[in-house]
Design an enzyme around this catalytic site. Structure first.
Site, short mmCIF file in Angstrom:
data_model
loop_
_atom_site.label_atom_id
_atom_site.label_comp_id
_atom_site.label_asym_id
_atom_site.label_seq_id
_atom_site.Cartn_x
_atom_site.Cartn_y
_atom_site.Cartn_z
N GLY A 248 -30.94 5.63 65.42
CA GLY A 248 -31.84 6.39 66.29
C GLY A 248 -32.89 5.48 66.93
O GLY A 248 -33.19 5.59 68.12
N ASP A 249 -33.46 4.58 66.14
CA ASP A 249 -34.45 3.63 66.68
C ASP A 249 -33.81 2.78 67.78
O ASP A 249 -34.42 2.51 68.82
CB ASP A 249 -34.95 2.66 65.59
CG ASP A 249 -35.43 3.37 64.34
OD1 ASP A 249 -35.81 4.55 64.43
OD2 ASP A 249 -35.41 2.74 63.26
#
Ligand SMILES: Nc1ncnc2c1ncn2[C@@H]1O[C@H](COP(=O)(O)OP(=O)(O)OP(=O)(O)O)[C@@H](O)[C@H]1O
Ligand SMILES: O=P(O)(O)OC[C@@]1(O)O[C@H](CO)[C@@H](O)[C@@H]1O
Length: 304
Positions: A248-249
């Site tokens: 996600g990052d």
């Protein structure tokens, strides 16, 4: 300039072992300390994409020193406020399945917070601030929200990678993008989606509440992006997922870095999907060669 903010960074202590037996002494075959924390992961990917950025946040103690040492080795520019308490260590057990134990984090004093807020004086119009990860327990729950008026007054854009009520409270400040995964999006509306149309409808509601762009990530099932004008779909790259930490990052970094350089949200979705996939396929945060290898697989369709 892009600034990433990791108020509660960590050394991620990654242990490899074939299996974990509860209540027994387990021995790991391989261990590593990796500089972690969601904003730092975003900085790592931005560096791999060749996008200038500076990592902000709080670090302290011997763990903080090691974290900064690793950032320097990776040539990640940083300007952290030094605190007297120790940066946390998060335990990541890679065995028959992945288990994470994230520590609460250090005490941060009022003076240390004031020193951090003065960093925002450096912001200029057009900058982007990416705020990611949990808050250290001594910080108020509205800490991110309290920074947003200052960021917006400077003419800078922001992204807050959070969920639930904390995410909803950022919308009135018009975040550049929000990226709930499909489960988090359903939780926001206390529902489960029976169709893609339902899911997109929920994303559009968040847009009406103020988000400029809404990216819905669905791990190995790809992603959608709702912009002011269109809805786009990105397929997921094919590969063997070996790591569920940081996809996600990486996706946020790919989107923000591309948007910053090209102001092209659909291309941001493409690069973001490649960065997320590349990180899912590697033990650590992906490097440039891994992102480049995945990028040609990602196709963007205009859904609406
Ligand atoms: N197994 C996978 N195969 C291909 N692409 C993946 C995979 N996992 C993640 N990705 C890519 O990364 C994006 C973000 O992943 P995901 O939806 O898991 O985000 P997340 O829930 O925020 O992740 P995390 O919290 O684990 O970092 C996905 O939309 C997809 O593009
Ligand atoms: O406890 P938080 O701040 O929610 O998450 C911290 C963390 O799990 O997030 C990163 C992966 O996204 C790791 O590097 C780090 O340990």
């Amino acid at each position: 300039m892009i600034y990433t903010v990791t108020v509660n960074p960590a050394l991620d202590y990654v242990l490899q072992l074939p299996e974990v037996k509860d209540g027994e002494t387990n021995r790991s075959s391989d261990t590593q300390f990796l500089a972690g924390g969601k904003g730092i992961n975003v900085s790592q990917i931005l560096n791999q994409l060749g996008v200038d950025n500076t990592a902000w946040g709080f670090v302290g103690g011997f763990t903080g020193e090691e974290l900064i040492r690793q950032l320097n080795v990776k040539k990640i520019s940083s300007d952290f406020v030094r605190i007297s308490d120790d940066t946390r260590v998060n335990v990541k057990i890679h065995a028959q399945e992945e288990t994470e134990i994230n520590a609460a984090g250090p005490d941060i004093t009022d003076q240390e917070v004031a020193a951090f807020k003065s960093r925002l004086d450096d912001l200029e119009a057009g900058d982007v601030v990416v705020l990611s990860g949990s808050l250290a327990p001594s910080l108020p729950t509205d800490f991110y929200e309290s920074l947003l008026p200052l960021i917006r007054e400077k003419g800078a854009e922001f992204v807050v990678d959070t969920t639930g009520e904390a995410l909803l409270r950022t919308l009135k400040f018009n975040p550049l993008v929000i990226k709930p995964n499909h489960h988090e999006l359903a939780d926001l509306f206390d529902t489960s989606f029976s169709s893609t149309a339902d899911m997109l409808e929920a994303a559009k509601k968040l847009q009406k509440l103020g988000a400029q762009n809404v990216m819905i990530s669905m791990a190995g099932e790809g992603a959608y992006l709702v912009t002011a004008d269109h809805v786009y779909h990105a397929n997921a790259a094919t590969g063997t997922a070996v790591n569920s930490v940081g996809a996600g990052d990486s996706m946020i970094a790919g989107f923000v870095g591309t948007w910053f350089e090209k102001h092209d949200a659909a291309e941001g979705l493409r690069v973001g999907s490649a960065c997320g996939g590349a990180t899912a396929f590697t033990e650590d945060i992906a490097v440039k060669s891994q992102i480049d290898a995945v990028l040609p697989q990602i196709k963007i369709d205009v859904v609406e």
